[in-house]
Structures are given as C-alpha cells and as structure tokens.
Design an enzyme around this catalytic site. Sequence first.
Site, short mmCIF file in Angstrom:
data_model
loop_
_atom_site.label_atom_id
_atom_site.label_comp_id
_atom_site.label_asym_id
_atom_site.label_seq_id
_atom_site.Cartn_x
_atom_site.Cartn_y
_atom_site.Cartn_z
N ARG A 149 0.80 -1.22 0.00
CA ARG A 149 0.00 0.00 0.00
C ARG A 149 0.84 1.27 0.00
O ARG A 149 0.41 2.28 -0.55
CB ARG A 149 -0.94 0.01 1.21
N ASP A 176 -11.77 -11.56 7.01
CA ASP A 176 -11.39 -10.78 5.85
C ASP A 176 -12.43 -9.67 5.71
O ASP A 176 -13.43 -9.61 6.44
CB ASP A 176 -11.33 -11.67 4.61
N HIS A 199 -13.00 -11.32 -3.74
CA HIS A 199 -13.37 -9.91 -3.80
C HIS A 199 -14.60 -9.71 -4.70
O HIS A 199 -15.34 -8.75 -4.51
CB HIS A 199 -12.21 -9.07 -4.35
#
EC number: 3.2.1.52
Length: 348
Positions: free
Chosen positions: A72, A252, A181
């Site tokens: 990130r 998650d 996702h």
Amino acid sequence: MGLGPVMLGLDGWELTAEENNLLRHPLVGGVILFSRNYHSPEQIAALTTAIHALRQPRLLVAVDHEGGRVQRFRDGFTRLPAVRCLGQLYDQDRLRAKQLARVTGWLMAAELRAVGVDFSFAPVLDLDHGVSGIIGDRAFHHDPEAVADLAHAYLSGMQKAGMEGVGKHFPGHGGIAADSHLELPVDERSYQDLAAGDLLAFERMIHYGLAALMPAHVVYPRIDQRPAGFSARWLKDILRHQLEFQGVIFSDDLDMAGATEAGTPPERARAALAAGCDMVLACNDRRAAVAILDHLGHTVDPVSQLRLIRLHGRGRIISERLRNGPLWQRAARLVRDYETAPLLEMDI
C-alpha cells in the site's frame, strides 16, 4: 475502554471529524490503512500518531504490505518483491532464501514500525496451485513445507523489528480460480486433501507461534456450507481445538462479495464473531461500517482483548535513524536485488 471487535478503513490522508468520532466508538478496535491514506512517510506517521492518541489502550493500526502487487505504501518505502521470488530462490539455495526471507520480513516491518504501523497482514500462507490469479505470486511456493520454512524466516524478521504476523487465508485460498473480492468461491476438495497440503503451512506456523490468522471468504462444502470466515466448524472446531491456535482471528473484509451471503453488514459482523473471529474488518463502505457499529450489539470478550493487545507494535524506531543506519542500508540493498547482492552477515 478496551479494544472493540471492529477494524475500520479511513477515507483520506487525515482524520475527518466524523472519523474522530467513529474511532472513539467502544466497538472499534483498529484501523486498516490503504493507498488512499498514503501520501508520504511524514504524512502517514502523522496519521498513525493521531489515531494512537485517541484512546488507551491505543487502537491497532494495520496495513496490507506483502510486497509485489500488494504494497500500500510505495514512494518513500523500499519496493518489496513478490514473495514468489523467495520461493524461486528456495528451489536453488534453501539457506540463502531463508536468510533473505528474514531480511525482507525485518525490512518490511522496520519501515512500517518507523511510521507507527502496528502490523501488516502478512505473511501469505496460501499455496500456489497455479489456478488462482488473486493469489499467484503472493504465495511463497506450491509446497507447504517450503511455504512454512520461508514464512517462519519472514516472521522471525518481522518480530525482530517489533511486529507480529498475520497469516492468511486459512485454510487456503490458492486451490480455486474464483476471486472472493468479486464472488463467493467454492473449493470442492475434501478435508483429507486440504490437511495433506494447504493446511500444513498453517499448522506449522501455529506451532512457530504465529500471533494472528485471517480466514478466507471461501466455501469448502465437503467440510461446511458456510465460508470459512463465518464457520464455527473451521474456526472453533478445527482452528481453535484441533490445531490449538490461541492467537487472534481476523475476518477478511466484510465488504467483499464473498461475504455477502452472510446477510446485511451487521449480520455479517455478528456471524463472523459468533463463528470465532476476534475482530471483523469493515474497510471500504462507510455506511456499512456505521451500520455495524449501530446494530452489532456485541459484548467485548476479555479473552479477545488479551489476544489483540499482543498485536501492538513493540519498541520505537526513528525513521531517519533507521535509514541512516548500516543495517537498513544493507537490508534494502539485498531486497532490491535478491539475485546479485552479496548476502552479508547481519544482526537480523
């Protein structure tokens, strides 16, 4: 006020007035940072300082900082190779690969600790079965013994820098092509197949003292009809009792498509906590996060408190002193070029 069971994402580079209030909510226990929260090392250090100043015990601050595709913070940080590179080196020279894994874990953790981040959601313990694009080179190797060997070395480097690790995605996300996702993946393998492969890396790392794990938003219907992160069969019966894991269990992200089968955001959070999670992640949907805080109705578990406190970063690393020191300079040189940099004796 203790650490609550919800970890939130933030919108930008600084805390807003709304976020200042949300992070004081008794059900909040941590913050997860993303690229949208990062501008420079100085800015992120100021942000983590502001977060930590809000409460005692201070909120946990986390980030996904594995290397490769998932890092990130980039400008001002060492670009970390995908851990697959370590697996490729492991096939040539196991000792060298493990030494480099330890150096890489230390470097990743030291740079994050220097800006006030408590932990990274790493290392990835999934196996690369050659079918999962979302895992792929995020996995060390296809062999569970190699994954455990490299992850253990990587974790020891992290711990040297004052950071505990979070292994993911239990019991293994690498055996299916679907991306949680975007959809709810289904892995049709039997428990015997998983136990002989994917689960071995997690079992080894539990034995090595891993402080936290994150389950996958994946259904293994031959074991349970619920995704692993919402399954008491996986989290309580297998992970806690059979594998004797005593650390933190993080869900998650509850905003992922793979979590939607559990209902509304508050229902997802309740289901994950009831299944055995200590903390749930609400990363990218502020309205969903607020709904969770308003409707969760959860009593803070003192045992979870003890587990979570262990994840606070240890020691104080001053960024300028770190980067001017010979240890960081040698480690950064090695990590930037695994193939050609000479491996030196280092106190890591």
